[in-house]
Design an enzyme around this catalytic site. Sequence first.
Site, mmCIF file in Angstrom:
data_model
loop_
_atom_site.group_PDB
_atom_site.id
_atom_site.type_symbol
_atom_site.label_atom_id
_atom_site.label_comp_id
_atom_site.label_asym_id
_atom_site.label_seq_id
_atom_site.Cartn_x
_atom_site.Cartn_y
_atom_site.Cartn_z
ATOM 1 N N CYS A 121 0.386 -0.971 -0.071
ATOM 2 C CA CYS A 121 0.049 0.709 -0.289
ATOM 3 C C CYS A 121 1.282 1.435 0.091
ATOM 4 O O CYS A 121 1.587 1.501 -1.531
ATOM 5 C CB CYS A 121 -0.891 -0.412 0.711
ATOM 6 S SG CYS A 121 -2.523 1.246 1.090
ATOM 7 N N HIS A 166 -3.722 -5.452 0.956
ATOM 8 C CA HIS A 166 -3.029 -5.976 1.821
ATOM 9 C C HIS A 166 -3.220 -7.397 2.184
ATOM 10 O O HIS A 166 -3.731 -7.854 3.000
ATOM 11 C CB HIS A 166 -3.880 -4.694 3.391
ATOM 12 C CG HIS A 166 -3.849 -3.277 3.675
ATOM 13 N ND1 HIS A 166 -2.282 -3.128 4.402
ATOM 14 C CD2 HIS A 166 -3.896 -2.746 3.259
ATOM 15 C CE1 HIS A 166 -2.679 -1.820 3.988
ATOM 16 N NE2 HIS A 166 -3.650 -0.932 3.136
ATOM 17 N N GLU A 209 -1.493 -9.145 4.160
ATOM 18 C CA GLU A 209 -1.415 -9.568 5.737
ATOM 19 C C GLU A 209 -2.765 -9.186 6.151
ATOM 20 O O GLU A 209 -2.364 -9.629 7.635
ATOM 21 C CB GLU A 209 -0.394 -8.503 6.374
ATOM 22 C CG GLU A 209 -0.811 -7.142 6.731
ATOM 23 C CD GLU A 209 -1.671 -5.646 5.837
ATOM 24 O OE1 GLU A 209 -2.193 -5.181 5.378
ATOM 25 O OE2 GLU A 209 -1.129 -5.897 4.753
#
Length: 242
Positions: A117, A218, A220
């Site tokens: 990002c 994202h 994660e």
Amino acid sequence: MPGARPLIGISTYLEDRVRWGVWELPAALLPAGYHRLVQRAGGLAVLLPPDPAAGAAAAAVAHLDGLVVAGGPDVEPARYGARPDPRTGPPARQRDAWELALIRAALAGGVPLLGICRGMQLLNVSLGGTLVQHLDGHRGPAGTFVTHPVRPVPGTRLAAVLGDAPLAVPACHHQTVDRPGAGLTVSARAEDGTAEALEPAPDGPHRSGAFVLGVQWHPETGEDPRLAEALVRSASARGTRG
């Protein structure tokens, strides 16, 4: 040491006031999804809070096998020669300076790099690129992620990792790449044409170097470990620091 897990540094947030328990203090912190993603992929995660000392970024990167530049606040428009849009967030100057220095050290040293990002945006800015300061449809209400499809560009490093079919990704951003930096190319786009990934161009100066990739989403927060696994593989092949 043979078989050692590669050391992957992850940049952190830097906040003036954070509350936990009875304490409210300045803090360098990071959502746990980042270090867990690296650990699941087989890396040894270490956090890299901003350090203003001259040469600190290069010294830190010299000890790493790979680098993740985490998401976070908007990049200050002055970093790419623009005036702030009214919808651009307040600057995070210490993070900007630190993470740009980390990225440049990683590129110079051939250290594998994954920008997430904000990290993708800083990769672009580090090589002279610019950003779109506001777009709609890529984030939900505050504190939430939206899921939307992206399509990797066939023949890119990203497509080699994820395939070139559309895939759904978790996102939360209102800025992205405008003009790619020197030697970079867009390697995935959303349905509305928004740049969603960035990597060295096949004919660019970084084409033969280590793994370098930025994604606007994202990983994660999702269930797909392939990007982190690709980073860790590249870090392992490069060899751990002595």
